[in-house]
Design a protein around this motif. Structure first.
Motif, short mmCIF file in Angstrom:
data_model
loop_
_atom_site.label_atom_id
_atom_site.label_comp_id
_atom_site.label_asym_id
_atom_site.label_seq_id
_atom_site.Cartn_x
_atom_site.Cartn_y
_atom_site.Cartn_z
N LYS A 117 -21.89 23.07 -21.28
CA LYS A 117 -22.87 22.17 -21.86
C LYS A 117 -23.27 21.11 -20.83
CE LYS A 117 -21.42 22.70 -26.67
NZ LYS A 117 -20.89 22.01 -27.87
N GLY A 119 -23.88 17.79 -20.97
CA GLY A 119 -23.11 16.55 -20.92
C GLY A 119 -21.71 16.76 -20.38
N GLU A 120 -21.05 17.83 -20.83
CA GLU A 120 -19.70 18.14 -20.38
C GLU A 120 -19.67 18.35 -18.87
OE1 GLU A 120 -16.32 21.62 -21.23
OE2 GLU A 120 -18.40 21.87 -21.93
N GLN A 121 -20.66 19.08 -18.36
CA GLN A 121 -20.71 19.37 -16.93
C GLN A 121 -21.03 18.12 -16.12
OE1 GLN A 121 -22.58 22.67 -13.89
NE2 GLN A 121 -23.08 22.78 -16.03
N LYS A 137 -20.05 8.00 -18.34
CA LYS A 137 -20.84 8.04 -19.58
C LYS A 137 -21.92 6.98 -19.57
CE LYS A 137 -17.68 10.12 -22.95
NZ LYS A 137 -16.91 9.90 -24.20
N SER A 150 -32.03 12.95 -23.49
CA SER A 150 -30.79 12.75 -24.25
C SER A 150 -30.51 13.90 -25.20
CB SER A 150 -30.87 11.43 -25.03
OG SER A 150 -31.00 10.32 -24.14
N TRP A 152 -30.70 16.89 -24.67
CA TRP A 152 -30.14 18.06 -23.98
C TRP A 152 -28.62 17.99 -23.85
CZ3 TRP A 152 -33.70 18.39 -19.01
CH2 TRP A 152 -35.04 18.45 -19.41
N TRP A 153 -28.00 16.91 -24.23
CA TRP A 153 -26.58 16.67 -23.94
C TRP A 153 -25.68 17.83 -24.36
CZ3 TRP A 153 -24.31 12.84 -21.15
CH2 TRP A 153 -22.92 12.71 -21.22
N ASN A 154 -25.92 18.38 -25.54
CA ASN A 154 -25.05 19.45 -26.06
C ASN A 154 -25.62 20.85 -25.86
OD1 ASN A 154 -22.80 17.90 -27.07
ND2 ASN A 154 -24.20 17.13 -28.67
N LYS A 155 -26.71 20.95 -25.09
CA LYS A 155 -27.25 22.27 -24.77
C LYS A 155 -26.51 22.87 -23.57
CE LYS A 155 -32.05 21.55 -26.32
NZ LYS A 155 -32.12 22.72 -27.23
N LYS A 156 -26.47 24.18 -23.50
CA LYS A 156 -25.91 24.84 -22.33
C LYS A 156 -26.98 24.95 -21.25
CE LYS A 156 -22.37 27.57 -24.70
NZ LYS A 156 -21.84 28.94 -24.95
#
Length: 299
Positions: A117, A119-121, A137, A150, A152-156
């Motif tokens: 995702k 944000g994770e990356q 963060k 914003s 897009w944070w949880n998109k892969k």
């Protein structure tokens, strides 16, 4: 009317003599100094005794055709590979592993993990550059809001278009506020509007104190953005200096002109009365009159 500058590169040497008073150290005006760097791969020489001095707070254009040695030099600066001989000085210190936190690198071949995702990356890459999770963060929130991404944070990454992924990679390149930023073809994959957005951000980063190496084949981008340039060809530095000085040094005042006119012969004769006119290097599409026109003093 379309005008194309037909200035050609020439080989030149710049000699600078600086006198310092005894016991007075020279001022540190360069963020990056590349001194007599040689890099070979077997029998192939990728860089042949290349030296460059990159001033603080400038956009430095690194130019040259494919295979010239630009990528080898960028990899050495990023400590992905090491030179066979020569030295790299970053802000007055010999280049060392701890300097990686002071460099941001956007490669031409992007390297985001497609199944992660966004944000994770971004958080993961920020922490690799030395930021705490909380600080990462905070900075990511600023950049994601600035680019209006914003959502897009949880998109892969694999769900994003190439241009969308490019924005994410630009953010993770700059968010740790490095002293030195290296952009390799940063506009690849962007439409004209987003390319302009990224160009504006690069110039803003320069104005805020960052030093930027800008590697590209797009000469219009070089003229718009670069303060200084270096041209590398066949592993050798061909020229280096301030862009305005180089343009003045090698200008020919010759332009290629293309016209679509109902009276090409009449227009050609009028041009010949006022300018030096000679055959073109190539014919422009949709123009029935094409020629090189040299401007002289007073034109």
């Amino acid at each position: 009317m379309l005008l194309f500058n037909t200035n050609a590169y020439k080989i030149c040497k710049f000699v600078v003599i600086v006198n310092f008073q005894k016991n007075q150290p020279p001022p540190m005006n360069n963020l990056l100094e590349i001194n007599n760097v040689v890099k070979k791969y077997g029998d192939f020489t990728a860089l042949n005794d290349v030296s460059l001095h990159i001033p603080k707070g400038c956009v430095f254009g690194l130019l040259g055709p494919n295979g010239a040695g630009k990528t080898s030099l960028i990899r050495i600066i990023n400590q992905i590979t090491m030179p066979d001989s020569g030295a790299i000085i970053l802000d007055g210190e010999a280049l060392a592993p701890h300097h990686t936190a002071q460099i941001g690198y956007l490669p031409e071949e992007r390297g985001l993990y497609k199944s992660m995702k966004v944000g994770e990356q971004a958080l993961y890459l920020a922490q690799l550059k030395g930021l705490s999770k909380a600080e990462a963060k905070k900075r990511l929130k600023y950049w994601f809001e600035k680019f209006d991404i914003s959502a897009w944070w949880n998109k892969k990454i694999e769900e994003l278009s190439k241009g969308m992924a490019q924005k994410v990679q630009f953010i993770v390149t700059v968010m740790h506020n490095p002293k030195l930023l290296i952009f390799d073809e940063p506009f690849s994959g962007f439409d004209p509007i987003n390319a302009q957005l990224i160009a504006k951000e690069i110039l803003q980063l320069r104005d805020e104190g960052a030093t930027i190496i800008f590697s590209t084949h797009r000469m219009e981008s070089v003229e718009e953005m670069c303060d200084e340039i270096a041209l590398i060809d066949k592993s050798n530095k061909i020229l280096a200096g301030k862009l305005d000085d180089i343009k003045r040094e090698f200008r020919t005042n010759t332009f290629q002109v293309g016209l679509n006119t109902a009276n090409p012969k009449e227009v050609e004769e009028k041009l010949k009365e006022n300018f030096e006119v000679f055959p073109p290097d190539f014919k422009l599409l949709n123009d029935n009159l094409t020629m090189n026109v040299k401007l002289t003093e007073g034109n």
